[in-house]
Scaffold this motif. Sequence first.
Motif, PDB file in Angstrom:
ATOM      1  N   THR A 175       0.251   0.667   9.372  1.00 17.20           N
ATOM      2  CA  THR A 175      -0.001  -0.178  10.682  1.00 17.20           C
ATOM      3  C   THR A 175       0.246   0.786  11.758  1.00 17.20           C
ATOM      4  O   THR A 175       1.617   1.386  11.794  1.00 17.20           O
ATOM      5  CB  THR A 175       0.816  -1.521  10.983  1.00 17.20           C
ATOM      6  N   THR A 205       1.061  -7.642   8.990  1.00 15.11           N
ATOM      7  CA  THR A 205       2.000  -6.813   9.935  1.00 15.11           C
ATOM      8  C   THR A 205       2.059  -7.905  11.301  1.00 15.11           C
ATOM      9  O   THR A 205       1.043  -8.527  11.645  1.00 15.11           O
ATOM     10  CB  THR A 205       1.674  -5.625  10.528  1.00 15.11           C
ATOM     11  N   MET A 235       4.546  -6.667   2.379  1.00 13.50           N
ATOM     12  CA  MET A 235       3.416  -6.470   1.130  1.00 13.50           C
ATOM     13  C   MET A 235       3.808  -7.393   0.118  1.00 13.50           C
ATOM     14  O   MET A 235       4.736  -7.475  -0.232  1.00 13.50           O
ATOM     15  CB  MET A 235       3.142  -4.981   0.813  1.00 13.50           C
ATOM     16  N   ASP A 282      -4.546  -0.279   8.072  1.00 15.47           N
ATOM     17  CA  ASP A 282      -5.564   0.006   7.129  1.00 15.47           C
ATOM     18  C   ASP A 282      -4.975  -0.213   5.785  1.00 15.47           C
ATOM     19  O   ASP A 282      -3.799   0.588   5.590  1.00 15.47           O
ATOM     20  CB  ASP A 282      -6.271   1.538   7.239  1.00 15.47           C
ATOM     21  N   MET A 283      -5.838  -0.365   4.632  1.00 12.36           N
ATOM     22  CA  MET A 283      -5.044  -0.353   3.258  1.00 12.36           C
ATOM     23  C   MET A 283      -5.928   0.322   2.532  1.00 12.36           C
ATOM     24  O   MET A 283      -7.158   0.617   2.360  1.00 12.36           O
ATOM     25  CB  MET A 283      -5.203  -1.872   2.768  1.00 12.36           C
ATOM     26  N   THR A 289     -10.242  -4.690   1.348  1.00  8.78           N
ATOM     27  CA  THR A 289     -11.049  -3.958   0.417  1.00  8.78           C
ATOM     28  C   THR A 289     -10.960  -4.515  -1.089  1.00  8.78           C
ATOM     29  O   THR A 289     -10.465  -5.661  -1.276  1.00  8.78           O
ATOM     30  CB  THR A 289     -10.197  -2.416   0.618  1.00  8.78           C
ATOM     31  N   ASP A 302      -7.904  -5.770   7.633  1.00  5.18           N
ATOM     32  CA  ASP A 302      -8.749  -4.623   6.665  1.00  5.18           C
ATOM     33  C   ASP A 302      -8.769  -5.459   5.326  1.00  5.18           C
ATOM     34  O   ASP A 302      -8.176  -6.330   5.032  1.00  5.18           O
ATOM     35  CB  ASP A 302      -8.000  -3.499   6.540  1.00  5.18           C
ATOM     36  N   CYS A 326      -0.988  -7.781   2.776  1.00  4.68           N
ATOM     37  CA  CYS A 326      -0.065  -6.968   3.716  1.00  4.68           C
ATOM     38  C   CYS A 326      -0.279  -7.417   5.174  1.00  4.68           C
ATOM     39  O   CYS A 326      -1.398  -7.300   5.576  1.00  4.68           O
ATOM     40  CB  CYS A 326      -0.266  -5.474   3.374  1.00  4.68           C
ATOM     41  N   ASN A 358      -3.723  -7.938  -3.294  1.00  6.38           N
ATOM     42  CA  ASN A 358      -2.279  -7.435  -2.557  1.00  6.38           C
ATOM     43  C   ASN A 358      -2.563  -7.939  -1.142  1.00  6.38           C
ATOM     44  O   ASN A 358      -3.743  -7.482  -0.875  1.00  6.38           O
ATOM     45  CB  ASN A 358      -2.396  -5.706  -2.680  1.00  6.38           C
ATOM     46  N   LEU A 395       4.746   1.832   7.513  1.00  4.89           N
ATOM     47  CA  LEU A 395       4.100   1.921   6.041  1.00  4.89           C
ATOM     48  C   LEU A 395       4.670   1.046   4.927  1.00  4.89           C
ATOM     49  O   LEU A 395       5.878   1.012   4.693  1.00  4.89           O
ATOM     50  CB  LEU A 395       4.553   3.504   5.458  1.00  4.89           C
ATOM     51  N   ALA A 396       3.642   0.234   4.413  1.00  2.76           N
ATOM     52  CA  ALA A 396       4.034  -0.789   3.255  1.00  2.76           C
ATOM     53  C   ALA A 396       3.278   0.071   2.101  1.00  2.76           C
ATOM     54  O   ALA A 396       1.983   0.338   2.126  1.00  2.76           O
ATOM     55  CB  ALA A 396       3.682  -2.098   3.682  1.00  2.76           C
ATOM     56  N   GLY A 397       3.831  -0.196   1.072  1.00  2.11           N
ATOM     57  CA  GLY A 397       3.370   0.649  -0.386  1.00  2.11           C
ATOM     58  C   GLY A 397       3.693  -0.155  -1.258  1.00  2.11           C
ATOM     59  O   GLY A 397       4.947  -0.556  -1.678  1.00  2.11           O
ATOM     60  N   THR A 403       6.412  -5.255   8.768  1.00  4.47           N
ATOM     61  CA  THR A 403       5.228  -5.486   7.666  1.00  4.47           C
ATOM     62  C   THR A 403       5.829  -5.977   6.439  1.00  4.47           C
ATOM     63  O   THR A 403       7.004  -5.364   6.118  1.00  4.47           O
ATOM     64  CB  THR A 403       4.533  -4.208   7.638  1.00  4.47           C
ATOM     65  N   ALA A 441      -4.101  -7.191   6.279  1.00  6.25           N
ATOM     66  CA  ALA A 441      -4.777  -6.233   5.301  1.00  6.25           C
ATOM     67  C   ALA A 441      -4.842  -6.844   3.802  1.00  6.25           C
ATOM     68  O   ALA A 441      -3.589  -7.396   3.401  1.00  6.25           O
ATOM     69  CB  ALA A 441      -4.257  -4.958   5.162  1.00  6.25           C
ATOM     70  N   ASN A 495      -0.938   1.117  -3.969  1.00 10.14           N
ATOM     71  CA  ASN A 495      -1.720   0.417  -2.821  1.00 10.14           C
ATOM     72  C   ASN A 495      -0.790   1.103  -1.607  1.00 10.14           C
ATOM     73  O   ASN A 495       0.325   0.729  -1.486  1.00 10.14           O
ATOM     74  CB  ASN A 495      -1.739  -0.764  -2.821  1.00 10.14           C
ATOM     75  N   LEU A 496      -1.452   1.344  -0.659  1.00  9.71           N
ATOM     76  CA  LEU A 496      -0.682   1.882   0.504  1.00  9.71           C
ATOM     77  C   LEU A 496      -1.452   1.195   1.872  1.00  9.71           C
ATOM     78  O   LEU A 496      -2.575   1.385   2.150  1.00  9.71           O
ATOM     79  CB  LEU A 496      -0.862   3.633   0.830  1.00  9.71           C
ATOM     80  N   CYS A 497      -0.431   0.650   2.751  1.00 16.70           N
ATOM     81  CA  CYS A 497      -0.960   0.060   3.864  1.00 16.70           C
ATOM     82  C   CYS A 497      -0.301   0.487   5.167  1.00 16.70           C
ATOM     83  O   CYS A 497       1.001   0.254   5.007  1.00 16.70           O
ATOM     84  CB  CYS A 497      -0.934  -1.718   3.829  1.00 16.70           C
TER      85      CYS A 497
END
Lengths: 323, 323
Positions: B129, A129, A44, B43-44, A120, A118, A127, A125, B84-86, A42, A85, B125-127
């Motif tokens: 998978t 995967t 970002m 989900d983001m 929003t 996703d 992201c 941003n 987890l991507a952030g 993944t 996303a 921002n948190l994404c």
Amino acid sequence: MPSEFELIARHFAGPTPGAVLGPGDDCALLQPSPGMELAVTTDMLVAGVHFLPDTDPEGLGWKTLAVNLSDLAAMGAKPRWVLLAGSLPEADEAWLAAFAKGFFTLARASQVDVVGGDTTRGPLNLCVTALGEVAPGQALRRDGAKAGDDLWVSGQPGLAALGLAQLQGKIELPEALVQRCLTALQRPRPRIALGLALVQRQLASAAIDISDGLLADVGHIAERSGVELRLNVGQLPLLPRGVDPLLAQRCQLAGGDDYELAFTAPAEKRMALAALAADLELPLWRIGYAAEGAGVSLYDGDGAPLPPEFMDQFKGYDHFRAT
Amino acid sequence: MPSEFELIARHFAGPTPGAVLGPGDDCALLQPSPGMELAVTTDMLVAGVHFLPDTDPEGLGWKTLAVNLSDLAAMGAKPRWVLLAGSLPEADEAWLAAFAKGFFTLARASQVDVVGGDTTRGPLNLCVTALGEVAPGQALRRDGAKAGDDLWVSGQPGLAALGLAQLQGKIELPEALVQRCLTALQRPRPRIALGLALVQRQLASAAIDISDGLLADVGHIAERSGVELRLNVGQLPLLPRGVDPLLAQRCQLAGGDDYELAFTAPAEKRMALAALAADLELPLWRIGYAAEGAGVSLYDGDGAPLPPEFMDQFKGYDHFRAT
């Protein structure tokens, strides 16, 4: 203004022949090939950090996918599926359509299904995967380099950084180089075929993509493999003509955003790698070797070690160091 | 300031017994269980959109994972792996440590391995998978509801929205409800066991999680299944006492951020679902049924249709409509 659901449906719901169930449910459903390992990554991308906010959206769509496919390529995995996303400051249809065009163009060319995502509202941003498949135990990890292995890199590292400097108005590239450098920056081609061939022909002992810069990334191979990597700057590809040599070398050794692969391979694979380079029509450069030790050290064309201060001017990209 | 790589290593590199290769390479490597389908969701979550910027980071870590596990639960898939991507405005160690604590607490409790990720600088921002497994053809999709099926929902929908209204100072909940509503908002428990049991006992024809609000989400089942869903508001769980009844009903029908499951099931499964509710110690409410037709319609406790204007006051959450 169209709703989130309408926007997603309109731009991101292409066919997904390689999936059991594509976008539109709580999850996508995929049927992995029997016995294969799954490679998952993944990444970002943030406006103002990884790309300029006014970047051409079509190129951005391409690149957003490319950086993830490059991670699969670096493992020698065959790309199969991706999820996207994104947060966007506004539901700008024209922007989304152009972004989707770039993203799906590379997806189709790479035979990758866009199976979910996703969308929003928020600061721009993106992201992605990406999921790929590789035969069990065959993935190109970072930890397999052995003392005595050769160190290789593909293509022409540094072009993307030169392209960025040009865009930022910091340099003026010779006419003949502009398009090549901008393409490297904006439409990088992930080295999928190279990664797959390295696995199928069992040529490499370790690999990484050099998105954070050649020196920084081969440093990861050295660290994870427990070897020293000795890089001979005289064996690097010739620097592009018409560019300040020091700048060009800095871009080559430390410029980020190149999606070439660096890899190690036993010395007896040199002939096979030359054949592979010919098959792929992609230059492969033998730029050094692994030795007992740790870290990355640089040597000049005569094989004499360069002083540590030479190295210090090249720092890889680290998002939290940059302050 | 620690580097990006050090930060990641320090806080997000737990053991990954269920993976061939965890974080630290270009990709994670996973070995899917033979023959199983893979369920994948992303989900983001954006600060200021999905959560308040000053949200307690430990609760945020929990919830960031929970919303994704909820999507797996809604497919009846067993959670296996997450990435987890952030992006973070700054490398705040204390914040990261607390976030990681919440994230890993739920990951461990759910037997999920955190196999990879990405960290960068940028607006918060948190994404996530998430990947899970489900037997081929058994996943709980949105498109399987048939006319005549019952419509069910788990737990107590609406508590999360009440919790948010409390936090925002819009209402003052009775003392006895405060903690329950805040827990629903901040530490939602994805209904993994319910999803797995619905698959194993073959009880449900379609399912969805109601993160966008009960009405909006059952609307997705209606649309994808090509049925009308008739929801009897008299069969909904009793509203919490001490809350304005209209507000409570609005939260119950349209409040987002609930991670309960709504599902359809053939009428002959009622006894088996009652037994399941007892086994899981989780209330399951039969709130309506599917009929030939389209969309969602509401009925009162006597079975009389409520006028469309009643419905209009409840709108599901749509990130781009909200403007």
